[in-house]
Design a protein around this motif. Sequence first.
Motif, PDB file in Angstrom:
ATOM      1  N   MET A 254       0.842  -1.185   0.000  1.00 21.70           N
ATOM      2  CA  MET A 254       0.000   0.000   0.000  1.00 21.70           C
ATOM      3  C   MET A 254       0.884   1.243   0.000  1.00 21.70           C
ATOM      4  O   MET A 254       1.827   1.348   0.782  1.00 21.70           O
ATOM      5  CB  MET A 254      -0.904  -0.004   1.231  1.00 21.70           C
ATOM      6  CG  MET A 254      -1.820   1.198   1.308  1.00 21.70           C
ATOM      7  SD  MET A 254      -2.750   1.181   2.840  1.00 21.70           S
ATOM      8  CE  MET A 254      -4.325   1.671   2.240  1.00 21.70           C
ATOM      9  N   VAL A 255       0.582   2.193  -0.889  1.00 20.92           N
ATOM     10  CA  VAL A 255       1.341   3.435  -0.972  1.00 20.92           C
ATOM     11  C   VAL A 255       0.668   4.491  -0.114  1.00 20.92           C
ATOM     12  O   VAL A 255      -0.543   4.705  -0.190  1.00 20.92           O
ATOM     13  CB  VAL A 255       1.431   3.936  -2.427  1.00 20.92           C
ATOM     14  CG1 VAL A 255       2.162   5.265  -2.478  1.00 20.92           C
ATOM     15  CG2 VAL A 255       2.143   2.901  -3.292  1.00 20.92           C
ATOM     16  N   SER A 256       1.449   5.150   0.724  1.00 16.87           N
ATOM     17  CA  SER A 256       0.930   6.241   1.536  1.00 16.87           C
ATOM     18  C   SER A 256       1.858   7.438   1.400  1.00 16.87           C
ATOM     19  O   SER A 256       2.969   7.338   0.863  1.00 16.87           O
ATOM     20  CB  SER A 256       0.825   5.820   3.009  1.00 16.87           C
ATOM     21  OG  SER A 256       2.102   5.461   3.516  1.00 16.87           O
ATOM     22  N   ALA A 257       1.397   8.589   1.868  1.00 16.84           N
ATOM     23  CA  ALA A 257       2.177   9.816   1.772  1.00 16.84           C
ATOM     24  C   ALA A 257       2.364  10.411   3.158  1.00 16.84           C
ATOM     25  O   ALA A 257       1.427  10.455   3.967  1.00 16.84           O
ATOM     26  CB  ALA A 257       1.488  10.817   0.860  1.00 16.84           C
ATOM     27  N   THR A 258       3.573  10.856   3.434  1.00 17.85           N
ATOM     28  CA  THR A 258       3.916  11.456   4.714  1.00 17.85           C
ATOM     29  C   THR A 258       4.087  12.958   4.542  1.00 17.85           C
ATOM     30  O   THR A 258       4.752  13.410   3.595  1.00 17.85           O
ATOM     31  CB  THR A 258       5.225  10.854   5.260  1.00 17.85           C
ATOM     32  OG1 THR A 258       5.069   9.444   5.413  1.00 17.85           O
ATOM     33  CG2 THR A 258       5.605  11.483   6.590  1.00 17.85           C
ATOM     34  N   ARG A 259       3.488  13.743   5.434  1.00 21.40           N
ATOM     35  CA  ARG A 259       3.675  15.190   5.400  1.00 21.40           C
ATOM     36  C   ARG A 259       5.091  15.520   5.845  1.00 21.40           C
ATOM     37  O   ARG A 259       5.612  14.953   6.810  1.00 21.40           O
ATOM     38  CB  ARG A 259       2.664  15.871   6.331  1.00 21.40           C
ATOM     39  CG  ARG A 259       1.256  15.935   5.789  1.00 21.40           C
ATOM     40  CD  ARG A 259       1.052  17.112   4.859  1.00 21.40           C
ATOM     41  NE  ARG A 259       1.130  18.388   5.537  1.00 21.40           N
ATOM     42  CZ  ARG A 259       0.073  19.096   5.926  1.00 21.40           C
ATOM     43  NH1 ARG A 259      -1.141  18.634   5.735  1.00 21.40           N
ATOM     44  NH2 ARG A 259       0.231  20.267   6.513  1.00 21.40           N
ATOM     45  N   LEU A 260       5.703  16.459   5.147  1.00 21.55           N
ATOM     46  CA  LEU A 260       7.057  16.901   5.451  1.00 21.55           C
ATOM     47  C   LEU A 260       7.030  18.344   5.935  1.00 21.55           C
ATOM     48  O   LEU A 260       6.305  19.169   5.371  1.00 21.55           O
ATOM     49  CB  LEU A 260       7.945  16.813   4.209  1.00 21.55           C
ATOM     50  CG  LEU A 260       8.068  15.444   3.540  1.00 21.55           C
ATOM     51  CD1 LEU A 260       8.849  15.579   2.236  1.00 21.55           C
ATOM     52  CD2 LEU A 260       8.748  14.449   4.465  1.00 21.55           C
ATOM     53  N   PRO A 261       7.818  18.699   6.946  1.00 25.68           N
ATOM     54  CA  PRO A 261       7.893  20.105   7.361  1.00 25.68           C
ATOM     55  C   PRO A 261       8.499  20.956   6.247  1.00 25.68           C
ATOM     56  O   PRO A 261       9.534  20.598   5.667  1.00 25.68           O
ATOM     57  CB  PRO A 261       8.809  20.064   8.588  1.00 25.68           C
ATOM     58  CG  PRO A 261       8.804  18.645   9.050  1.00 25.68           C
ATOM     59  CD  PRO A 261       8.621  17.813   7.819  1.00 25.68           C
ATOM     60  N   VAL A 262       7.846  22.066   5.944  1.00 24.77           N
ATOM     61  CA  VAL A 262       8.318  22.997   4.921  1.00 24.77           C
ATOM     62  C   VAL A 262       8.970  24.188   5.608  1.00 24.77           C
ATOM     63  O   VAL A 262       8.439  24.718   6.590  1.00 24.77           O
ATOM     64  CB  VAL A 262       7.149  23.473   4.035  1.00 24.77           C
ATOM     65  CG1 VAL A 262       7.640  24.453   2.972  1.00 24.77           C
ATOM     66  CG2 VAL A 262       6.456  22.279   3.376  1.00 24.77           C
ATOM     67  N   ARG A 263      10.100  24.623   5.065  1.00 18.67           N
ATOM     68  CA  ARG A 263      10.811  25.771   5.618  1.00 18.67           C
ATOM     69  C   ARG A 263      11.235  26.688   4.479  1.00 18.67           C
ATOM     70  O   ARG A 263      11.565  26.224   3.377  1.00 18.67           O
ATOM     71  CB  ARG A 263      12.041  25.322   6.409  1.00 18.67           C
ATOM     72  CG  ARG A 263      11.718  24.421   7.596  1.00 18.67           C
ATOM     73  CD  ARG A 263      10.920  25.152   8.669  1.00 18.67           C
ATOM     74  NE  ARG A 263      10.602  24.301   9.813  1.00 18.67           N
ATOM     75  CZ  ARG A 263       9.442  23.698  10.007  1.00 18.67           C
ATOM     76  NH1 ARG A 263       8.468  23.857   9.099  1.00 18.67           N
ATOM     77  NH2 ARG A 263       9.221  22.954  11.073  1.00 18.67           N
ATOM     78  N   VAL A 264      11.243  27.995   4.749  1.00 22.00           N
ATOM     79  CA  VAL A 264      11.618  28.964   3.727  1.00 22.00           C
ATOM     80  C   VAL A 264      12.652  29.935   4.277  1.00 22.00           C
ATOM     81  O   VAL A 264      12.773  30.128   5.489  1.00 22.00           O
ATOM     82  CB  VAL A 264      10.401  29.770   3.208  1.00 22.00           C
ATOM     83  CG1 VAL A 264       9.340  28.858   2.656  1.00 22.00           C
ATOM     84  CG2 VAL A 264       9.836  30.669   4.291  1.00 22.00           C
ATOM     85  N   ALA A 265      13.387  30.550   3.355  1.00 19.36           N
ATOM     86  CA  ALA A 265      14.275  31.672   3.672  1.00 19.36           C
ATOM     87  C   ALA A 265      14.030  32.752   2.638  1.00 19.36           C
ATOM     88  O   ALA A 265      13.779  32.456   1.463  1.00 19.36           O
ATOM     89  CB  ALA A 265      15.744  31.234   3.644  1.00 19.36           C
ATOM     90  N   THR A 266      14.067  34.014   3.072  1.00 19.31           N
ATOM     91  CA  THR A 266      13.790  35.134   2.175  1.00 19.31           C
ATOM     92  C   THR A 266      14.893  36.179   2.289  1.00 19.31           C
ATOM     93  O   THR A 266      15.702  36.167   3.217  1.00 19.31           O
ATOM     94  CB  THR A 266      12.435  35.789   2.494  1.00 19.31           C
ATOM     95  OG1 THR A 266      12.480  36.352   3.813  1.00 19.31           O
ATOM     96  CG2 THR A 266      11.303  34.781   2.404  1.00 19.31           C
ATOM     97  N   ASP A 267      14.881  37.092   1.343  1.00 17.79           N
ATOM     98  CA  ASP A 267      15.880  38.164   1.272  1.00 17.79           C
ATOM     99  C   ASP A 267      15.155  39.501   1.132  1.00 17.79           C
ATOM    100  O   ASP A 267      14.932  39.977   0.024  1.00 17.79           O
ATOM    101  CB  ASP A 267      16.811  37.919   0.081  1.00 17.79           C
ATOM    102  CG  ASP A 267      17.950  38.922  -0.004  1.00 17.79           C
ATOM    103  OD1 ASP A 267      17.979  39.865   0.813  1.00 17.79           O
ATOM    104  OD2 ASP A 267      18.801  38.778  -0.903  1.00 17.79           O
ATOM    105  N   PRO A 268      14.765  40.131   2.257  1.00 16.10           N
ATOM    106  CA  PRO A 268      14.028  41.395   2.162  1.00 16.10           C
ATOM    107  C   PRO A 268      14.795  42.488   1.429  1.00 16.10           C
ATOM    108  O   PRO A 268      14.176  43.335   0.773  1.00 16.10           O
ATOM    109  CB  PRO A 268      13.793  41.771   3.630  1.00 16.10           C
ATOM    110  CG  PRO A 268      13.865  40.477   4.380  1.00 16.10           C
ATOM    111  CD  PRO A 268      14.891  39.668   3.635  1.00 16.10           C
ATOM    112  N   ASP A 269      16.111  42.494   1.512  1.00 17.01           N
ATOM    113  CA  ASP A 269      16.889  43.547   0.863  1.00 17.01           C
ATOM    114  C   ASP A 269      16.796  43.491  -0.654  1.00 17.01           C
ATOM    115  O   ASP A 269      17.070  44.479  -1.326  1.00 17.01           O
ATOM    116  CB  ASP A 269      18.361  43.459   1.271  1.00 17.01           C
ATOM    117  CG  ASP A 269      18.587  43.864   2.718  1.00 17.01           C
ATOM    118  OD1 ASP A 269      17.722  44.575   3.270  1.00 17.01           O
ATOM    119  OD2 ASP A 269      19.612  43.460   3.294  1.00 17.01           O
TER     120      ASP A 269
END
Length: 265
Positions: A1-16
Amino acid sequence: MVSATRLPVRVATDPDHGGRWTSLTAGGREWLWHRDEPRRRVVRPGDPFADAGGLEECVPTVRGLPDHGDAWSRPWRRAGEEDVAECPDFRLTRRIGERGDAVVADYTLAAEPGYRFVWAAHALLDLSPAARIDVVGPAVSRLYPDEGDRWLAGNWPSVDGVPLDRLGPDDGSAVGAVVLTSRVSVHDGADTLHLSVEADGQPVAVALWRNLGGFPQGASYRSIGVEPMLGRVFDRAAADGGDTAVVPPAGEVTWRLTVTATRRT
């Protein structure tokens, strides 16, 4: 059986540098594509777009003038937990936070009532030629076969013989499309990236940039854009009624971008 696991998402931004998203990771995978573009660090308002990849905040238009909008080429200021872009005709405020495994970006655009605009989270993704796109459908799709304002209407996933859900192999083509849906999923191998946009009372869509080595002429490269948006056209100057967001009498438009990721196990 195939299932899907949620992964933590993270971001980085550059306001300048225009509030640009420089990283979008989940489960050890970097989803954003990048290329070396020295002009990106030194752009000024009104300059031609400098395509360095990542995710650019394109507002009040994507095509047209200013090229890719007025916010990406300006330094943003930090105000508490928010980033703020001050542009001649509007102020854009963004708050990015983590909610469980998801990343949620809340936006407010303040301008004179009646102001018309388009916004796109211009995300260029690092994807294999085997990747594919799913949308909540059936969905009307507008294919832009060139860089002009002309578009052809059809139903997802194929318009005028172009399979918009397929991202390879590279064939020397480059087309844009606007899909009238609020949710999109990008599958690549065992990983899937999910993006959705919500905006009460405003038109929403997902823009696609399917560049399989056809742009720019003489120095082409592969780039894939998957871009939740407000509005249903690339150029606000070419929009018909209902195809742009419109600032209401209260003077503000608010919307939310949500990003999640899963992995098949």
